[in-house]
Design a protein around this motif. Structure first.
Motif, PDB file in Angstrom:
ATOM      1  N   SER A  36       0.806  -1.213   0.000  1.00 29.87           N
ATOM      2  CA  SER A  36       0.000   0.000   0.000  1.00 29.87           C
ATOM      3  C   SER A  36       0.842   1.267   0.000  1.00 29.87           C
ATOM      4  N   ASP A  37       2.158   1.142   0.264  1.00 32.98           N
ATOM      5  CA  ASP A  37       3.036   2.304   0.428  1.00 32.98           C
ATOM      6  C   ASP A  37       2.539   3.212   1.547  1.00 32.98           C
ATOM      7  N   THR A  38       1.851   2.607   2.508  1.00 34.70           N
ATOM      8  CA  THR A  38       1.320   3.332   3.661  1.00 34.70           C
ATOM      9  C   THR A  38       1.757   2.629   4.949  1.00 34.70           C
ATOM     10  N   ILE A  39       2.251   3.403   5.873  1.00 33.94           N
ATOM     11  CA  ILE A  39       2.678   2.895   7.174  1.00 33.94           C
ATOM     12  C   ILE A  39       1.647   3.298   8.222  1.00 33.94           C
ATOM     13  N   GLY A  40       1.283   2.375   9.091  1.00 36.79           N
ATOM     14  CA  GLY A  40       0.372   2.684  10.182  1.00 36.79           C
ATOM     15  C   GLY A  40       1.151   3.151  11.402  1.00 36.79           C
ATOM     16  N   LEU A  41       0.644   4.165  12.066  1.00 41.04           N
ATOM     17  CA  LEU A  41       1.242   4.678  13.303  1.00 41.04           C
ATOM     18  C   LEU A  41       0.173   4.665  14.383  1.00 41.04           C
ATOM     19  N   VAL A  42       0.374   3.833  15.401  1.00 35.71           N
ATOM     20  CA  VAL A  42      -0.598   3.661  16.482  1.00 35.71           C
ATOM     21  C   VAL A  42      -0.045   4.318  17.736  1.00 35.71           C
ATOM     22  N   VAL A  43      -0.754   5.327  18.258  1.00 39.48           N
ATOM     23  CA  VAL A  43      -0.322   6.027  19.468  1.00 39.48           C
ATOM     24  C   VAL A  43      -1.491   6.138  20.434  1.00 39.48           C
ATOM     25  N   PRO A  44      -1.208   6.301  21.727  1.00 35.86           N
ATOM     26  CA  PRO A  44      -2.293   6.383  22.706  1.00 35.86           C
ATOM     27  C   PRO A  44      -3.112   7.667  22.615  1.00 35.86           C
ATOM     28  N   ASP A  45      -2.437   8.820  22.365  1.00 32.50           N
ATOM     29  CA  ASP A  45      -3.151  10.089  22.525  1.00 32.50           C
ATOM     30  C   ASP A  45      -2.425  11.173  21.734  1.00 32.50           C
ATOM     31  N   ILE A  46      -3.029  11.689  20.683  1.00 33.57           N
ATOM     32  CA  ILE A  46      -2.361  12.706  19.873  1.00 33.57           C
ATOM     33  C   ILE A  46      -2.411  14.081  20.529  1.00 33.57           C
ATOM     34  N   ALA A  47      -3.205  14.257  21.590  1.00 36.85           N
ATOM     35  CA  ALA A  47      -3.232  15.537  22.300  1.00 36.85           C
ATOM     36  C   ALA A  47      -2.030  15.686  23.233  1.00 36.85           C
ATOM     37  N   ASN A  48      -1.413  14.572  23.604  1.00 39.07           N
ATOM     38  CA  ASN A  48      -0.245  14.596  24.474  1.00 39.07           C
ATOM     39  C   ASN A  48       0.953  15.114  23.678  1.00 39.07           C
ATOM     40  N   PRO A  49       1.664  16.132  24.172  1.00 34.76           N
ATOM     41  CA  PRO A  49       2.785  16.703  23.405  1.00 34.76           C
ATOM     42  C   PRO A  49       3.855  15.685  23.039  1.00 34.76           C
ATOM     43  N   PHE A  50       4.081  14.707  23.908  1.00 31.46           N
ATOM     44  CA  PHE A  50       5.087  13.683  23.624  1.00 31.46           C
ATOM     45  C   PHE A  50       4.708  12.907  22.364  1.00 31.46           C
ATOM     46  N   PHE A  51       3.485  12.401  22.308  1.00 28.56           N
ATOM     47  CA  PHE A  51       3.058  11.604  21.161  1.00 28.56           C
ATOM     48  C   PHE A  51       2.863  12.465  19.923  1.00 28.56           C
ATOM     49  N   ALA A  52       2.411  13.703  20.107  1.00 29.73           N
ATOM     50  CA  ALA A  52       2.252  14.601  18.959  1.00 29.73           C
ATOM     51  C   ALA A  52       3.600  14.863  18.291  1.00 29.73           C
ATOM     52  N   THR A  53       4.638  15.033  19.097  1.00 29.12           N
ATOM     53  CA  THR A  53       5.980  15.249  18.547  1.00 29.12           C
ATOM     54  C   THR A  53       6.471  14.010  17.811  1.00 29.12           C
TER      55      THR A  53
END
Length: 353
Positions: free
Chosen positions: A64-81
């Motif tokens: 698919s030329d697409t990579i999945g990125l699974v994170v707990p919370d995109i509002a958290n600055p750590f995960f957003a970065t």
């Protein structure tokens, strides 16, 4: 061809006098054609202004030329970065990223892992923020092509990428010891998590290198959230502030604790020293600026995608690996020697124990 209809492979094949299969295989690079036949097809594409369907072409190549990125919370600055860093690396490599936020819920993590089983993405960068009972590990091992980042899924036999949590704890312990703190409160995440364990062990080593058995660490466990930091600060105050310094093992915990301590008139670092972990939130804007262990979050995000693409998934011996990324201490103004009042409280605490 009907007016207004977008030309397709059939139109190109008809104009070039070849089969649809021949056009398709030429476009995906799986067929070498005589120069004249290839030229007829290219002329037909040009005259018809045919635009190949990139999704269909990717499917024909089995990816698919697409990579999945699974994170707990995109509002958290750590995960957003981290998300931003993975996106940058993917862009440099001509790949797309599908982002999945799990709210740190196992059910959502399982659902997103199954996307890989059904070939919706070519691989996953997987970040969890809670202990695993074995269910996630079993699914990761069955699915394959998953990089575990930041927190461990202990039974998963895939490449793993962490910051050097032990080094971070050790740097914090040494720094506090240099200022004379031998009685420290450690506020971590859930006890079963690798970050909690390794940061605590590093802190203990850093303090014991200076004070030996006289070093004392009180340990609170909760979640890596501001709300948890507030709760831990209230507990600390209710227990009579039985330490002269705090090592808060996330920005969020540190922020929540500082908020409550200030409300209660506790001055930092005059009454209590504090060190945070991550240094993704604007700790430098606090008064005083907060000393912290800095994770290179952007470097971790970019390396996670590189590791996913560089791993030989057919070679089982190369899968169960662990890579550590160094951290550093950013010294600001939230640590000072224990005050006279704190020293007396520390002495009383030692006498009671």
């Amino acid at each position: 061809m009907a007016h207004g209809r977008t030309p397709g492979l059939k139109d190109v094949a008809k104009a070039a006098g070849v089969s649809v299969t021949t056009v398709s295989r030429m476009l995906n690079g799986s067929l070498d054609l005589p120069a004249l036949t290839k030229q007829r097809i290219e002329n037909a594409i040009t005259s018809l202004k045919y635009q190949p369907n990139p999704h269909a072409r990717r499917l024909s190549r089995g990816r698919s030329d697409t990579i999945g990125l699974v994170v707990p919370d995109i509002a958290n600055p750590f995960f957003a970065t981290m998300v931003a860093a993975v996106e940058e690396e993917a862009n440099d490599r001509g790949l797309a990223v599908s982002l999945y936020a799990t709210l740190n819920r196992t059910g959502r993590e399982v659902a997103y892992l199954r996307l890989l089983e059904h070939n919706h993405v070519d691989g996953l960068v997987f970040v969890t923020n809670h202990p695993d009972n074995g269910d996630l590990a079993a699914l990761i091992n069955r699915t394959g092509k998953v990089i575990v980042v930041d927190e461990d899924v202990p039974l998963a036999s895939v490449p793993k990428l962490f910051c050097d949590n032990f080094q971070g704890g050790h740097l914090a312990g040494r720094h506090l010891a240099e200022f004379g703190h031998r009685n420290v409160l450690y506020v971590g995440g859930p006890d079963a998590m690798i970050s909690t364990q390794r940061r605590f062990n590093g802190l203990r080593k850093g303090l014991q290198e200076r004070f030996g058995d006289d070093a004392s660490i009180r340990r609170y466990n909760g979640e890596y959230t501001i709300a948890c930091g507030r709760d831990m600060a209230r507990r600390f105050l209710d227990e009579g502030m039985p330490a002269t310094a705090v090592f808060a093992s996330s920005d969020e915990i540190a922020i929540g604790m500082i908020e409550v301590l200030r409300e209660k008139g506790i001055s930092i670092p005059e009454d209590l020293s504090i060190i945070g972990f991550d240094d993704v939130s604007p700790l430098h804007l606090f008064a005083p600026p907060v000393t912290a262990i800095r994770q290179p979050v952007r470097a971790i995000g970019r390396r996670a995608l590189s590791l996913l693409l560089e791993t030989n998934w057919q070679e089982s011996k190369s899968l169960a690996t662990e890579e550590l990324v160094p951290v550093e201490i950013v010294v600001r103004n939230s640590v000072a020697p224990p005050s006279t009042h704190n020293k007396q409280r520390e002495q009383n605490q030692r006498m009671r124990t």
